[in-house]
Design a protein around this motif. Structure first.
Motif, short mmCIF file in Angstrom:
data_model
loop_
_atom_site.label_atom_id
_atom_site.label_comp_id
_atom_site.label_asym_id
_atom_site.label_seq_id
_atom_site.Cartn_x
_atom_site.Cartn_y
_atom_site.Cartn_z
N ASN A 33 -13.79 8.75 42.91
CA ASN A 33 -14.28 7.43 43.31
C ASN A 33 -14.17 7.19 44.81
O ASN A 33 -13.81 6.11 45.25
N SER A 34 -14.48 8.22 45.58
CA SER A 34 -14.53 8.03 47.03
C SER A 34 -15.85 8.56 47.57
O SER A 34 -16.54 9.33 46.90
N CYS A 35 -16.20 8.15 48.76
CA CYS A 35 -17.47 8.55 49.37
C CYS A 35 -17.48 10.06 49.62
O CYS A 35 -16.51 10.60 50.16
N PRO A 36 -18.56 10.76 49.27
CA PRO A 36 -18.60 12.20 49.48
C PRO A 36 -18.71 12.59 50.96
O PRO A 36 -18.36 13.71 51.33
N LYS A 37 -19.14 11.67 51.79
CA LYS A 37 -19.34 11.98 53.20
C LYS A 37 -18.10 11.66 54.04
O LYS A 37 -17.64 12.48 54.81
N CYS A 38 -17.53 10.46 53.86
CA CYS A 38 -16.43 10.04 54.74
C CYS A 38 -15.11 9.82 54.00
O CYS A 38 -14.13 9.42 54.62
N LYS A 39 -15.08 10.02 52.70
CA LYS A 39 -13.89 9.83 51.86
C LYS A 39 -13.42 8.38 51.78
O LYS A 39 -12.25 8.12 51.53
N TYR A 40 -14.32 7.44 52.03
CA TYR A 40 -13.97 6.03 51.90
C TYR A 40 -13.60 5.76 50.44
O TYR A 40 -14.37 6.08 49.53
N PRO A 41 -12.44 5.17 50.17
CA PRO A 41 -12.02 4.97 48.78
C PRO A 41 -12.78 3.85 48.09
O PRO A 41 -13.28 2.94 48.73
N LYS A 42 -12.84 3.94 46.80
CA LYS A 42 -13.40 2.89 45.93
C LYS A 42 -14.87 2.59 46.21
O LYS A 42 -15.22 1.51 46.66
N LYS A 47 -16.14 -3.07 37.54
CA LYS A 47 -17.15 -3.24 36.50
C LYS A 47 -18.09 -2.05 36.39
O LYS A 47 -18.92 -2.00 35.50
N GLY A 48 -18.00 -1.11 37.29
CA GLY A 48 -18.85 0.08 37.23
C GLY A 48 -20.09 0.00 38.08
O GLY A 48 -20.98 0.82 37.94
N GLY A 49 -20.18 -0.98 38.97
CA GLY A 49 -21.35 -1.11 39.82
C GLY A 49 -21.12 -0.51 41.20
O GLY A 49 -20.01 -0.50 41.70
N PHE A 50 -22.18 0.01 41.78
CA PHE A 50 -22.13 0.57 43.13
C PHE A 50 -22.69 -0.44 44.11
O PHE A 50 -23.59 -1.21 43.78
N SER A 51 -22.19 -0.39 45.32
CA SER A 51 -22.91 -1.09 46.37
C SER A 51 -24.05 -0.16 46.80
O SER A 51 -24.04 1.03 46.49
N ASP A 52 -25.02 -0.68 47.52
CA ASP A 52 -26.15 0.15 47.91
C ASP A 52 -25.76 1.23 48.93
O ASP A 52 -26.29 2.32 48.91
N ARG A 53 -24.82 0.90 49.81
CA ARG A 53 -24.41 1.82 50.87
C ARG A 53 -22.89 1.85 50.99
O ARG A 53 -22.21 0.92 50.61
N CYS A 54 -22.40 2.93 51.58
CA CYS A 54 -20.97 3.03 51.87
C CYS A 54 -20.66 2.10 53.04
O CYS A 54 -21.36 2.12 54.06
N PRO A 55 -19.62 1.28 52.94
CA PRO A 55 -19.30 0.37 54.04
C PRO A 55 -18.82 1.08 55.29
O PRO A 55 -18.91 0.54 56.39
N SER A 56 -18.35 2.30 55.17
CA SER A 56 -17.81 3.02 56.31
C SER A 56 -18.86 3.85 57.05
O SER A 56 -19.05 3.70 58.24
N CYS A 57 -19.55 4.72 56.32
CA CYS A 57 -20.48 5.66 56.99
C CYS A 57 -21.95 5.32 56.75
O CYS A 57 -22.83 6.02 57.24
#
Length: 140
Positions: A33-42, A47-57
């Motif tokens: 459950n972390s970003c594959p590019k920057c390892k941003y957690p969560k 509830k099982g929903g994704f945000s559209d983009r990673c907040p970090s990268c």
């Protein structure tokens, strides 16, 4: 023209080499459950929903409309191999009667997919980026 062709082949070989090296890391990062590019957690909420983009990268998770529909066949496969098939095998070897089989199968078929939908979404995204690792470096 020759320099463009050389650039294309160098990029293709580099992406292929990096892809083979990083595919395991990409899958492990996403399944944790972390970003594959920057390892941003969560990257997924409770509830099982994704945000559209990673907040970090700023990596785009929702590639197109309906992208996460690919998690449905993954959920069906998990339900079949982890619930339906073991129940069928146990029934085949007379471990329990047919009545108990239906009492286990019907609630399991209805509840198990809801329990694994979060994991199946992560597994779908891990499969997508494992086969297309070059999309992690694209600017959308």
């Amino acid at each position: 023209m020759q320099s463009v062709k050389n650039f294309f082949w160098k990029k293709l070989i580099l992406v292929d080499f990096i892809g083979r090296m990083d595919r395991r890391d990409i899958v492990v990062r996403i399944l944790l459950n972390s970003c594959p590019k920057c390892k941003y957690p969560k990257i997924m909420d409770k509830k099982g929903g994704f945000s559209d983009r990673c907040p970090s990268c700023d990596l785009l998770f929702q590639r197109e409309s309906g992208f996460m529909l690919g998690a449905m066949p993954v959920s069906y496969l998990l339900t079949f191999f982890c619930w339906v098939l073991p129940c069928g095998i146990l029934w085949f070897y007379d471990c329990f009667r047919e009545t108990l089989l239906w009492c286990l199968l019907i609630p399991g078929i209805l509840i198990f997919p809801l329990a694994v939908i979060r994991f199946s979404r992560l597994l779908w995204m891990a499969t997508y980026f494992a086969f297309l690792p070059h999309l992690l470096d694209e600017k959308e």
